[in-house]
Design an enzyme around this catalytic site. Structure first.
Site, PDB file in Angstrom:
ATOM      1  N   LYS A 225     -36.062 -22.191 -53.259  1.00 13.50           N
ATOM      2  CA  LYS A 225     -37.679 -21.395 -53.497  1.00 13.50           C
ATOM      3  C   LYS A 225     -38.397 -22.685 -52.117  1.00 13.50           C
ATOM      4  O   LYS A 225     -37.580 -23.633 -51.372  1.00 13.50           O
ATOM      5  CB  LYS A 225     -38.260 -22.665 -54.751  1.00 13.50           C
ATOM      6  CG  LYS A 225     -38.078 -21.567 -55.916  1.00 13.50           C
ATOM      7  CD  LYS A 225     -38.374 -21.447 -56.408  1.00 13.50           C
ATOM      8  CE  LYS A 225     -38.454 -20.432 -57.403  1.00 13.50           C
ATOM      9  NZ  LYS A 225     -39.291 -20.902 -59.293  1.00 13.50           N
ATOM     10  N   ARG A 259     -31.162 -20.882 -63.228  1.00 10.74           N
ATOM     11  CA  ARG A 259     -31.284 -19.370 -62.870  1.00 10.74           C
ATOM     12  C   ARG A 259     -31.599 -19.482 -60.873  1.00 10.74           C
ATOM     13  O   ARG A 259     -32.356 -20.603 -60.120  1.00 10.74           O
ATOM     14  CB  ARG A 259     -33.000 -19.040 -63.139  1.00 10.74           C
ATOM     15  CG  ARG A 259     -33.336 -17.677 -62.715  1.00 10.74           C
ATOM     16  CD  ARG A 259     -34.342 -17.227 -62.785  1.00 10.74           C
ATOM     17  NE  ARG A 259     -35.156 -15.920 -62.514  1.00 10.74           N
ATOM     18  CZ  ARG A 259     -35.573 -15.996 -61.766  1.00 10.74           C
ATOM     19  NH1 ARG A 259     -35.867 -16.786 -60.623  1.00 10.74           N
ATOM     20  NH2 ARG A 259     -36.003 -14.373 -61.604  1.00 10.74           N
TER      21      ARG A 259
HETATM   22  C1  PT1 Z   1     -38.709 -19.081 -62.831  1.00  7.75           C
HETATM   23  C2  PT1 Z   1     -38.549 -17.620 -61.310  1.00  7.75           C
HETATM   24  C3  PT1 Z   1     -38.032 -17.340 -62.704  1.00  7.75           C
HETATM   25  N1  PT1 Z   1     -38.996 -18.064 -60.270  1.00  7.75           N
HETATM   26  C4  PT1 Z   1     -38.289 -18.301 -64.470  1.00  7.75           C
HETATM   27  N2  PT1 Z   1     -38.483 -16.896 -63.944  1.00  7.75           N
HETATM   28  C5  PT1 Z   1     -39.112 -16.838 -59.913  1.00  7.75           C
HETATM   29  N3  PT1 Z   1     -37.937 -18.064 -65.903  1.00  7.75           N
HETATM   30  C6  PT1 Z   1     -39.219 -15.902 -60.172  1.00  7.75           C
HETATM   31  C7  PT1 Z   1     -40.971 -20.658 -53.185  1.00  7.75           C
HETATM   32  O1  PT1 Z   1     -41.442 -21.415 -53.616  1.00  7.75           O
HETATM   33  O2  PT1 Z   1     -38.452 -20.045 -61.449  1.00  7.75           O
HETATM   34  N4  PT1 Z   1     -38.229 -19.265 -64.036  1.00  7.75           N
HETATM   35  N5  PT1 Z   1     -39.081 -15.985 -61.699  1.00  7.75           N
HETATM   36  C8  PT1 Z   1     -39.368 -16.294 -58.339  1.00  7.75           C
HETATM   37  N6  PT1 Z   1     -40.495 -16.843 -58.033  1.00  7.75           N
HETATM   38  C9  PT1 Z   1     -40.773 -18.065 -56.730  1.00  7.75           C
HETATM   39  C10 PT1 Z   1     -42.186 -18.800 -56.988  1.00  7.75           C
HETATM   40  C11 PT1 Z   1     -40.140 -17.852 -55.907  1.00  7.75           C
HETATM   41  C12 PT1 Z   1     -41.625 -19.398 -56.137  1.00  7.75           C
HETATM   42  C13 PT1 Z   1     -40.349 -18.222 -54.845  1.00  7.75           C
HETATM   43  C14 PT1 Z   1     -41.274 -19.701 -54.581  1.00  7.75           C
HETATM   44  O3  PT1 Z   1     -40.714 -20.456 -52.686  1.00  7.75           O
END
Ligand code: PT1
Length: 286
Positions: A225, A259
């Site tokens: 992230k 995760r």
């Molecule tokens: C998470 C999560 C998810 N993240 C759960 N499910 C994502 N339970 C999808 C960035 O800042 O943390 N927990 N499902 C993916 N979402 C992101 C959000 C991906 C922010 C990248 C960023 O780069």
């Protein structure tokens, strides 16, 4: 005391033994090698089989990208992406989690044999609680401020830790009021979902407090992230080392599930972490 047992559909986990690894399986078009649906299915099956060989405890299947700025996907399209993958993977012996906010997808997934529903929206959609209530699938209740489309525009909190904990408490109470057993529930601060870099690291340092206050296991997702990129200055494809450090930091705070994209590397890092912090299960032979 934090609950140490997690009911996850056909499976049950003792979270006191070791942290679990949830492997990310994206089934969005940008994650395919080409556009065809048949190839998409083969690609998903290969990815899942590799993650299982690498030691994944749970496979998290997502048909809608929720990265900042991602558009939402119509329910029919999400079903077309996710359902064939559930059918293809459900006999692999590993619990299948479905990453969705849509009650219709939750219902279909549970009928098809999904073991867990991971909802970045915290089961707030009308009908979401009802969709998961009459099953024994595991649940992940995540905090998000805003929506994936607008969440990074102006993240703001008077007290980020207090507000995230209060939100998760309210959602867990809603689940309990619907008759959902606590042993099915995990909580997630939602790294990157309506948070600045400072908010994200404040939450990372507060996992232990969050877990103590709510008594439920924390699932942490920070793999690749922007919070990793912000500290390392690395683009997304060079965030492995930073992501491993983030996963270990979460586990040091008491997170029970991480995760991740990079399952093999995370499993190795966690094995060394376990050996360094406990006396049992030093080798793969026992
Ligand atoms: C998470 C999560 C998810 N993240 C759960 N499910 C994502 N339970 C999808 C960035 O800042 O943390 N927990 N499902 C993916 N979402 C992101 C959000 C991906 C922010 C990248 C960023 O780069």
């Amino acid at each position: 005391m934090t609950r140490q047992y997690l009911q996850c559909g056909r499976f049950g986990f003792d979270l006191a033994r070791r942290p679990l690894v949830m492997g990310i399986l994206n089934v969005t078009p940008d994650s395919f090698s080409d556009g065809g649906r048949h190839h998409a299915l083969e690609f998903a099956l290969e990815g899942a089989e590799r993650m299982i060989r690498d030691g994944a405890d749970i496979i998290d299947i997502g048909g809608e990208s929720t990265r900042p700025g991602s558009p939402s996907v119509p329910v029919e399209e999400e079903l077309r992406r996710v359902m064939p993958v559930i059918y293809a993977l459900r006999e692999l012996g590993v619990p299948l989690s479905i990453d969705t906010c849509k009650p219709a997808v939750m219902r279909e997934a549970i009928i098809a044999g999904a073991d867990m529903i991971n909802d970045i929206n915290g089961f707030r959609a009308p009908g979401a609680l009802e969709a998961v209530r009459d099953s024994d699938c595991g649940l992940c209740v995540m905090h998000m401020q805003g929506t994936p489309q607008d969440m990074q525009a102006h993240p703001g909190y008077a007290d980020v830790i207090g507000e995230v904990i209060a939100f998760l408490r309210e959602r867990v109470n809603a689940l309990t009021a619907a008759g959902i057993a606590g042993e099915r529930v995990t909580i997630d601060p939602g790294f990157g979902f309506g948070k600045t870099v400072e908010h994200n690291y404040a939450l990372l340092r507060s996992i232990s407090k969050m877990q103590k206050e709510l008594g439920l296991p924390v699932l942490a997702g920070l793999s690749r992230k922007s919070m990793i990129g912000a500290v390392t200055g690395r683009p997304v494809e060079q965030r492995l080392a930073g992501s491993l450090a983030g996963a270990l930091a979460a586990v040091a705070q008491g997170a029970r599930i991480v995760r991740v994209h990079d399952v093999a590397e995370t499993v190795d890092a966690l094995k060394v972490w376990q050996a360094a912090t406990t006396n049992n299960e030093m080798t793969s032979e026992n």
